[in-house]
Design an enzyme around this catalytic site. Structure first.
Site, PDB file in Angstrom:
ATOM      1  N   LYS A 276       0.850  -1.198   0.000  1.00 41.06           N
ATOM      2  CA  LYS A 276       0.000   0.000   0.000  1.00 41.06           C
ATOM      3  C   LYS A 276       0.881   1.242   0.000  1.00 41.06           C
ATOM      4  O   LYS A 276       2.065   1.178   0.298  1.00 41.06           O
ATOM      5  CB  LYS A 276      -0.866   0.017   1.275  1.00 41.06           C
ATOM      6  CG  LYS A 276      -1.996  -0.988   1.290  1.00 41.06           C
ATOM      7  CD  LYS A 276      -2.856  -0.777   2.532  1.00 41.06           C
ATOM      8  CE  LYS A 276      -3.975  -1.800   2.626  1.00 41.06           C
ATOM      9  NZ  LYS A 276      -4.999  -1.676   1.585  1.00 41.06           N
ATOM     10  N   ARG A 350      -9.984 -11.562   1.887  1.00 37.36           N
ATOM     11  CA  ARG A 350     -10.828 -12.616   1.323  1.00 37.36           C
ATOM     12  C   ARG A 350     -10.139 -13.981   1.364  1.00 37.36           C
ATOM     13  O   ARG A 350     -10.794 -15.014   1.413  1.00 37.36           O
ATOM     14  CB  ARG A 350     -11.247 -12.236  -0.103  1.00 37.36           C
ATOM     15  CG  ARG A 350     -10.097 -12.086  -1.056  1.00 37.36           C
ATOM     16  CD  ARG A 350     -10.480 -11.371  -2.339  1.00 37.36           C
ATOM     17  NE  ARG A 350     -10.632  -9.921  -2.149  1.00 37.36           N
ATOM     18  CZ  ARG A 350     -11.005  -9.085  -3.115  1.00 37.36           C
ATOM     19  NH1 ARG A 350     -11.277  -9.549  -4.328  1.00 37.36           N
ATOM     20  NH2 ARG A 350     -11.111  -7.803  -2.880  1.00 37.36           N
TER      21      ARG A 350
END
Ligand code: BES
Ligand code: ZN
Ligand code: ZN
Length: 498
Positions: A276, A350
């Protein structure tokens, strides 16, 4: 803060009298029920005082008045509830929060009586209590000069309900304070820096909650390997902190239904090798909010003695870049045997949820609800106002939305069109973990999760937008909101307040 029942207000019960008033309501008309000692002259003075201050009871309107009327406390706080026709219990929740925010600035203990003509029932009592507790939240354990020492001030609050039996009041009080306290408990966990809130620490906290009906089991890396939870383990590869699979089980005697809650517990999300940006990871300690929410919900459920089996599962780990980290292009095999090509290591939530969902479905619960700070896309779609809800069972989704409404948490259903799974097709494996950038990211994430749930009714809450607030809003002080504790508690305790 102590909260107690009062049938009427008398002078001893209040340093501050709080009046929650509907629009254009003349308090003098209802005052005798709440403050029986007022005579006609005092009632007229009261009306005059309100009129002089131009207070009309509009939503969000407030005023703080000094009062010299015999029989009334020296200070009156007016809070507007808006049109009576639009009234919902959430307004009294916000009223409670406003009061406790005001009390934060007062250094000496106050006795406060709250009077409102809003429905006198257990639900209103619960909402006011929640508001009081939620609004009082502060996190100062890392401040060496305790700037907010007043948080220790023990105010005495009375909620005045002439028309409500005390037993009903106590029900509302117990529910509201349990939900409020558990929410603040989750906020503390989400606020804790990632250097301290490791998967192991999160597991310790869950273990510390055990009671006769609440058991905790923590699985270490070797057991997680034996379970073949390859997707989850893939995320943990780059971290010095080992993963911990946390299973908290509340099973009261005689319960038949079982609901399983799954919380995303990524204790820090750097993005992994798909790193990120600096600002993108600034607040990523809160990527375990889902975990905090389900653990806090189990704490509440056990304290409320609910008659339903509830299990919380957290596949806790940390997402870090490293020589041993998961690489883009790697293929993982999930517990259900499906292979996943990892095209983006930042879509890690996920992967952890995939194995947690399959693990949960093996016990055949009546429903599975997962809650996760899953996608930036839900922030784009719904902002900080509402969480996204998706799933394979419309009844469960509708029930979450309506209990969210009662609890003062907004949920908005996002679509799960078949087309969204096209972007998850891999050339070399069964699935890719990340869909096309900038295209229905929250929906494609849910499509991914669906691959790991069988026919069990399942719903997924994406709280990436609502889990944190940069500015104070009503019952949400700045910082972690622990969004979801309230909705889940209201859902699991359905009918308890009636
Ligand atoms: N933890 C983030 C989601 C997130 C974003 C939470 C902003 C809170 C605020 C999640 O793991 C993530 O990075 N998701 C990616 C998925 C993408 C790579 C498919 C995202 O949303 O950008
Ligand atoms: Zn991520
Ligand atoms: Zn994440």
């Amino acid at each position: 803060m102590q909260i107690a029942y009062a049938k009427t207000v008398n002078k001893e019960l209040a340093d501050i009298l709080v009046l929650g008033l509907f629009q254009d309501e003349k308090f003098s008309q209802v005052a005798p029920r709440f403050v029986p000692q007022l005579d006609a002259a005092a009632l007229a003075d009261l009306d005059k005082l309100l009129a002089q201050n131009g207070f009309s009871g509009k939503k969000k309107e407030s005023a703080d008045l000094l009062c010299r009327i015999p029989g009334l406390p020296p200070r009156i706080m007016l809070l507007g509830l808006g049109e009576e026709n639009d009234y919902a219990a959430d307004q009294t929740r916000k009223l409670g929060a406003k009061i406790s925010r005001k009390l934060k600035s007062l250094k000496t203990p106050m006795t406060v009586s709250i009077v409102t003509r809003a429905q006198q029932n257990a639900a209103t009592v619960a909402a006011i209590c929640e508001g009081l507790i939620l609004g009082s939240f502060s996190f100062n354990r890392y401040k060496t000069k305790n700037e907010e020492q007043n948080t220790n001030v023990n105010h005495q609050i009375y909620i005045v309900m002439p028309d409500l039996e005390q037993t009903k009041f106590e029900q509302g009080l117990h529910f509201g304070s349990t939900v409020g306290t558990s929410t603040n408990f989750a906020r503390n966990l989400a606020n804790e820096p990632a250097c301290n809130m490791t998967p192991a620490h999160l597991a310790e906290i869950a273990s510390s909650l055990i009671s006769p009906n609440l058991k905790c089991e923590v699985k270490y890396r070797d057991e997680i390997e034996k379970l073949k939870m390859g997707a989850y383990l893939g995320v943990a590869m780059g971290s010095a902190e080992p993963p911990k699979l946390i299973v908290l089980k509340y099973s009261p005697p005689q319960a038949s239904k079982t609901i399983t809650l799954i919380g995303k517990g990524v204790t820090f999300d750097s993005g992994g090798l798909s790193l990120k940006t600096a600002s993108g990871m600034e607040t990523m300690k809160y990527d375990m909010t889902g975990a905090a929410v389900v653990i806090a919900t189990l704490k509440a459920v056990a304290e409320l003695n609910l008659e339903c089996n509830v299990t919380a599962i957290v596949a806790a780990c940390e997402n870090m870049p490293d020589g041993k980290a998961l690489r883009p292009g790697d293929v993982l095999t999930a517990m259900n045997g499906k292979t996943i090509e990892v095209n983006n290591t930042d879509a890690e939530g996920r992967l952890t949820l995939a194995d947690a969902l399959y693990f949960a479905s093996q016990d055949k619960p009546d429903a599975i609800i997962d809650i996760a700070t899953l996608t930036g896309a839900i922030v784009t779609a719904l902002g900080r106002t509402a969480a996204g809800v998706m799933g394979n069972n419309q009844e469960l989704i509708d029930s979450l939305i309506s209990h969210g409404k009662e609890a003062g948490e907004k949920l908005w259903q996002m679509p799960m069109f078949d087309e969204y799974s096209d972007t998850l097709k891999s050339d070399i494996a069964d699935l890719k973990n990340a869909g096309a950038r900038g295209e229905a990211g929250s929906s494609s994430a849910a499509m991914f999760l669906r691959e790991f749930v069988d026919s069990t009714p399942w719903a997924h809450l994406d709280i990436a937008g609502t889990a944190w607030t940069d500015k104070e809003r009503d019952e949400l002080p700045k910082g972690p909101t622990a969004f979801g504790v309230r909705t889940l508690c209201y859902l699991l305790a359905a009918d308890l307040l009636n």
